[in-house]
Motif scaffolding. Structure first.
Motif, PDB file in Angstrom:
ATOM      1  N   VAL A 152      -5.365   9.264   1.756  1.00  0.00           N
ATOM      2  CA  VAL A 152      -3.965   9.504   1.392  1.00  0.00           C
ATOM      3  C   VAL A 152      -3.743   9.225  -0.092  1.00  0.00           C
ATOM      4  CG1 VAL A 152      -1.602   8.684   1.717  1.00  0.00           C
ATOM      5  CG2 VAL A 152      -3.049   9.104   3.700  1.00  0.00           C
ATOM      6  N   SER A 153      -4.358   8.170  -0.608  1.00  0.00           N
ATOM      7  CA  SER A 153      -4.225   7.851  -2.037  1.00  0.00           C
ATOM      8  C   SER A 153      -4.812   8.955  -2.902  1.00  0.00           C
ATOM      9  CB  SER A 153      -4.922   6.520  -2.338  1.00  0.00           C
ATOM     10  OG  SER A 153      -4.302   5.455  -1.657  1.00  0.00           O
ATOM     11  N   ALA A 154      -5.979   9.487  -2.494  1.00  0.00           N
ATOM     12  CA  ALA A 154      -6.606  10.561  -3.267  1.00  0.00           C
ATOM     13  C   ALA A 154      -5.781  11.843  -3.202  1.00  0.00           C
ATOM     14  CB  ALA A 154      -8.022  10.813  -2.742  1.00  0.00           C
ATOM     15  N   SER A 155      -5.239  12.156  -2.018  1.00  0.00           N
ATOM     16  CA  SER A 155      -4.446  13.377  -1.877  1.00  0.00           C
ATOM     17  C   SER A 155      -3.116  13.281  -2.616  1.00  0.00           C
ATOM     18  CB  SER A 155      -4.198  13.677  -0.394  1.00  0.00           C
ATOM     19  OG  SER A 155      -3.490  12.628   0.219  1.00  0.00           O
ATOM     20  N   GLU A 156      -2.657  12.057  -2.868  1.00  0.00           N
ATOM     21  CA  GLU A 156      -1.387  11.883  -3.578  1.00  0.00           C
ATOM     22  C   GLU A 156      -1.475  12.373  -5.023  1.00  0.00           C
ATOM     23  OE1 GLU A 156       2.144   8.522  -4.068  1.00  0.00           O
ATOM     24  OE2 GLU A 156       0.123   7.913  -3.454  1.00  0.00           O
ATOM     25  N   PHE A 157      -2.688  12.429  -5.570  1.00  0.00           N
ATOM     26  CA  PHE A 157      -2.844  12.989  -6.917  1.00  0.00           C
ATOM     27  C   PHE A 157      -2.417  14.451  -6.928  1.00  0.00           C
ATOM     28  CE2 PHE A 157      -5.550  15.575  -9.707  1.00  0.00           C
ATOM     29  CZ  PHE A 157      -5.137  15.104 -10.939  1.00  0.00           C
ATOM     30  N   ILE A 158      -2.809  15.207  -5.897  1.00  0.00           N
ATOM     31  CA  ILE A 158      -2.424  16.614  -5.796  1.00  0.00           C
ATOM     32  C   ILE A 158      -0.908  16.727  -5.669  1.00  0.00           C
ATOM     33  CG2 ILE A 158      -2.719  18.739  -4.471  1.00  0.00           C
ATOM     34  CD1 ILE A 158      -5.388  17.665  -3.473  1.00  0.00           C
ATOM     35  N   THR A 168      -1.838   7.106 -12.195  1.00  0.00           N
ATOM     36  CA  THR A 168      -2.140   5.996 -11.288  1.00  0.00           C
ATOM     37  C   THR A 168      -2.859   6.464 -10.034  1.00  0.00           C
ATOM     38  OG1 THR A 168       0.059   6.179 -10.279  1.00  0.00           O
ATOM     39  CG2 THR A 168      -0.176   4.669 -12.134  1.00  0.00           C
ATOM     40  N   THR A 169      -2.466   7.615  -9.488  1.00  0.00           N
ATOM     41  CA  THR A 169      -3.127   8.114  -8.276  1.00  0.00           C
ATOM     42  C   THR A 169      -4.538   8.614  -8.576  1.00  0.00           C
ATOM     43  OG1 THR A 169      -2.065  10.284  -8.600  1.00  0.00           O
ATOM     44  CG2 THR A 169      -0.984   8.733  -7.112  1.00  0.00           C
ATOM     45  N   LEU A 170      -4.751   9.145  -9.788  1.00  0.00           N
ATOM     46  CA  LEU A 170      -6.099   9.572 -10.162  1.00  0.00           C
ATOM     47  C   LEU A 170      -7.022   8.363 -10.217  1.00  0.00           C
ATOM     48  CD1 LEU A 170      -8.084  11.741 -11.103  1.00  0.00           C
ATOM     49  CD2 LEU A 170      -7.284  11.346 -13.450  1.00  0.00           C
ATOM     50  N   ALA A 171      -6.542   7.277 -10.831  1.00  0.00           N
ATOM     51  CA  ALA A 171      -7.351   6.065 -10.906  1.00  0.00           C
ATOM     52  C   ALA A 171      -7.574   5.465  -9.518  1.00  0.00           C
ATOM     53  CB  ALA A 171      -6.660   5.042 -11.811  1.00  0.00           C
ATOM     54  N   SER A 172      -6.538   5.502  -8.692  1.00  0.00           N
ATOM     55  CA  SER A 172      -6.654   4.961  -7.337  1.00  0.00           C
ATOM     56  C   SER A 172      -7.641   5.781  -6.512  1.00  0.00           C
ATOM     57  CB  SER A 172      -5.280   4.963  -6.659  1.00  0.00           C
ATOM     58  OG  SER A 172      -5.378   4.523  -5.324  1.00  0.00           O
ATOM     59  N   GLY A 228       0.808  -1.208   0.000  1.00  0.00           N
ATOM     60  CA  GLY A 228       0.000   0.000   0.000  1.00  0.00           C
ATOM     61  C   GLY A 228       0.842   1.259   0.000  1.00  0.00           C
ATOM     62  N   MET A 229       2.130   1.136  -0.243  1.00  0.00           N
ATOM     63  CA  MET A 229       3.039   2.289  -0.268  1.00  0.00           C
ATOM     64  C   MET A 229       4.347   1.867  -0.924  1.00  0.00           C
ATOM     65  SD  MET A 229       4.402   2.390   3.702  1.00  0.00           S
ATOM     66  CE  MET A 229       2.762   2.403   4.404  1.00  0.00           C
ATOM     67  N   ALA A 230       5.216   2.861  -1.129  1.00  0.00           N
ATOM     68  CA  ALA A 230       6.611   2.640  -1.555  1.00  0.00           C
ATOM     69  C   ALA A 230       6.801   2.454  -3.057  1.00  0.00           C
ATOM     70  CB  ALA A 230       7.240   1.457  -0.803  1.00  0.00           C
ATOM     71  N   ALA A 288     -10.139   7.606  -7.591  1.00  0.00           N
ATOM     72  CA  ALA A 288     -11.497   7.376  -8.095  1.00  0.00           C
ATOM     73  C   ALA A 288     -12.056   6.050  -7.575  1.00  0.00           C
ATOM     74  CB  ALA A 288     -11.491   7.388  -9.629  1.00  0.00           C
ATOM     75  N   SER A 289     -11.198   5.047  -7.508  1.00  0.00           N
ATOM     76  CA  SER A 289     -11.648   3.745  -7.007  1.00  0.00           C
ATOM     77  C   SER A 289     -12.022   3.829  -5.526  1.00  0.00           C
ATOM     78  CB  SER A 289     -10.540   2.700  -7.200  1.00  0.00           C
ATOM     79  OG  SER A 289     -10.234   2.539  -8.582  1.00  0.00           O
ATOM     80  N   HIS A 290     -11.189   4.507  -4.742  1.00  0.00           N
ATOM     81  CA  HIS A 290     -11.486   4.655  -3.310  1.00  0.00           C
ATOM     82  C   HIS A 290     -12.755   5.491  -3.093  1.00  0.00           C
ATOM     83  CE1 HIS A 290      -8.125   2.653  -1.389  1.00  0.00           C
ATOM     84  NE2 HIS A 290      -7.282   3.242  -2.220  1.00  0.00           N
ATOM     85  N   TRP A 291     -12.960   6.491  -3.932  1.00  0.00           N
ATOM     86  CA  TRP A 291     -14.176   7.306  -3.826  1.00  0.00           C
ATOM     87  C   TRP A 291     -15.412   6.459  -4.128  1.00  0.00           C
ATOM     88  CZ3 TRP A 291     -17.328   8.701  -8.146  1.00  0.00           C
ATOM     89  CH2 TRP A 291     -18.396   9.538  -7.811  1.00  0.00           C
ATOM     90  N   LYS A 292     -15.292   5.578  -5.103  1.00  0.00           N
ATOM     91  CA  LYS A 292     -16.408   4.711  -5.473  1.00  0.00           C
ATOM     92  C   LYS A 292     -16.812   3.797  -4.317  1.00  0.00           C
ATOM     93  CE  LYS A 292     -17.780   1.181  -8.858  1.00  0.00           C
ATOM     94  NZ  LYS A 292     -17.349   0.396 -10.046  1.00  0.00           N
ATOM     95  N   PHE A 293     -15.830   3.351  -3.553  1.00  0.00           N
ATOM     96  CA  PHE A 293     -16.110   2.439  -2.444  1.00  0.00           C
ATOM     97  C   PHE A 293     -16.272   3.159  -1.108  1.00  0.00           C
ATOM     98  CE2 PHE A 293     -14.142  -0.429  -5.547  1.00  0.00           C
ATOM     99  CZ  PHE A 293     -15.045  -1.482  -5.524  1.00  0.00           C
TER     100      PHE A 293
END
Length: 330
Positions: free
Chosen positions: A180-186, A54-58, A22-24, A60-65
């Motif tokens: 954290v995954s969503a904020s990584e896009f920024i 990749t972070t945009l897709a990640s 989940g990181m690295a 979006a997936s987390h937002w969906k769930f």
């Protein structure tokens, strides 16, 4: 074509690590790119540009769930973006020779952190609330520091922010990981802008690296999803951390002209400690798994009888023609 294959393999390796821990992704990809001869600034720039998609897709997936707390995303991502832009600007304005020890030092420190976190971290109790319990006073400096380290070191957003937030135990794990995954896009987008402005036209020399990383990430995603249920995170995290320490120590030794016996002794010590802690993490995971399979015992220290066990005497009595004992009714 050979270079594309090398960068694709780097993307596969980094995605397998990221998908199981989940990181690295960033620290793994940057380390492997630097080892392949890519400059520190160009390696970090390519990694962050590849991570935009990749972070945009990640996210979006987390937002969906329903794994995202948007307040946490903004409080963490905006200062993280500022820190990432500053880190990218600083890294792209120093020479390749000067950037190498800076990046290697940061990655080595992250490697040490991963080894300690995954080999000896005690269990953490998490709350079940899906809303952040952290204030802006806590998230803002965390995001600023994490973003700067991520851009200047070629990675580190996940190890810094996710680990810190999970360790506090004040937010649900899925909310922390999703936010954290969503904020990584920024953070990735801001770092990419910083590198674009800092490197100028040289930034576009990284297109082959970006394509290889993205291709490798797509190929490895299902592999990582399969491995995540079969490899203990503690073992993989400790092993990856030890590898980061060893490979980036090599860069530092080369920069400071440390050779001969001191260099050999340092390599041996790092390898022994890394292997030892990895085996310790494996043994700890094995013991924990064995404990989960041990049946519960009652107050007298005996395992509770199952329905099958209690029925055996009666079945035997019926087969021998002797009526089973019954409790007299008083």
């Amino acid at each position: 074509m050979i270079k594309l294959l090398v960068f694709t393999l780097v993307g596969i390796g980094a995605q397998i690590v990221d998908g199981t821990l989940g990181m690295a992704f960033g620290v793994t990809a940057t380390t492997l790119l630097v080892l392949s001869g890519t400059g520190a600034a160009h390696a970090s720039a390519a990694v962050h540009f590849a991570e935009v998609a990749t972070t945009l897709a990640s996210g979006a997936s987390h937002w969906k769930f329903g794994n995202i707390d948007w307040k946490m995303v903004l409080r963490l991502g905006v200062p993280g973006g500022i820190g990432a832009f500053l880190g990218a600007t600083v890294l792209s304005r120093i020479s390749t020779e000067s950037a190498a020890p800076v990046t290697a030092g940061i990655l080595l420190a992250i490697g040490v952190f991963l080894v300690i976190r995954f080999s000896s971290r005690p269990p953490v109790e998490f709350v079940t609330s899906e809303k952040t319990a952290h204030s802006a006073k806590f998230l803002t400096p965390l995001g600023l520091f994490g973003g700067f380290i991520d851009a200047s070191g070629g990675g580190g957003w996940g190890p810094v922010t996710t680990s810190t937030l999970l360790t506090t135990g004040r937010s649900a794990p899925r909310t922390v990981i999703g936010s954290v995954s969503a904020s990584e896009f920024i953070v990735s987008a801001s770092a990419s802008v910083g590198f674009l402005l800092g490197l100028g036209s040289d930034f576009f020399d990284n297109l082959l690296i970006i394509a290889g990383l993205a291709l490798g990430g797509v190929i490895a995603a299902p592999i990582a999803a399969w491995l995540v249920s079969r490899i203990t995170p503690g073992v993989l995290g400790t092993g990856v951390g030890g590898l980061l320490v060893l490979t980036n120590a090599r860069t530092l030794f080369k920069y400071f002209d440390i050779e001969g016996a001191p260099r050999t002794i340092a390599y041996v010590l790092i390898a022994v400690v890394a292997v030892g802690l990895t085996l310790y993490a494996w043994n700890k995971a094995r013991i924990a798994k064995a404990a989960e399979t041990v049946p519960a015992v009652d107050a007298d220290g005996a395992a509770p009888a199952t329905g099958t066990e209690s029925a055996v005497p009666e079945v035997a009595a019926e087969e021998s023609g002797i009526a089973p004992e019954s409790t007299p009714v008083r």
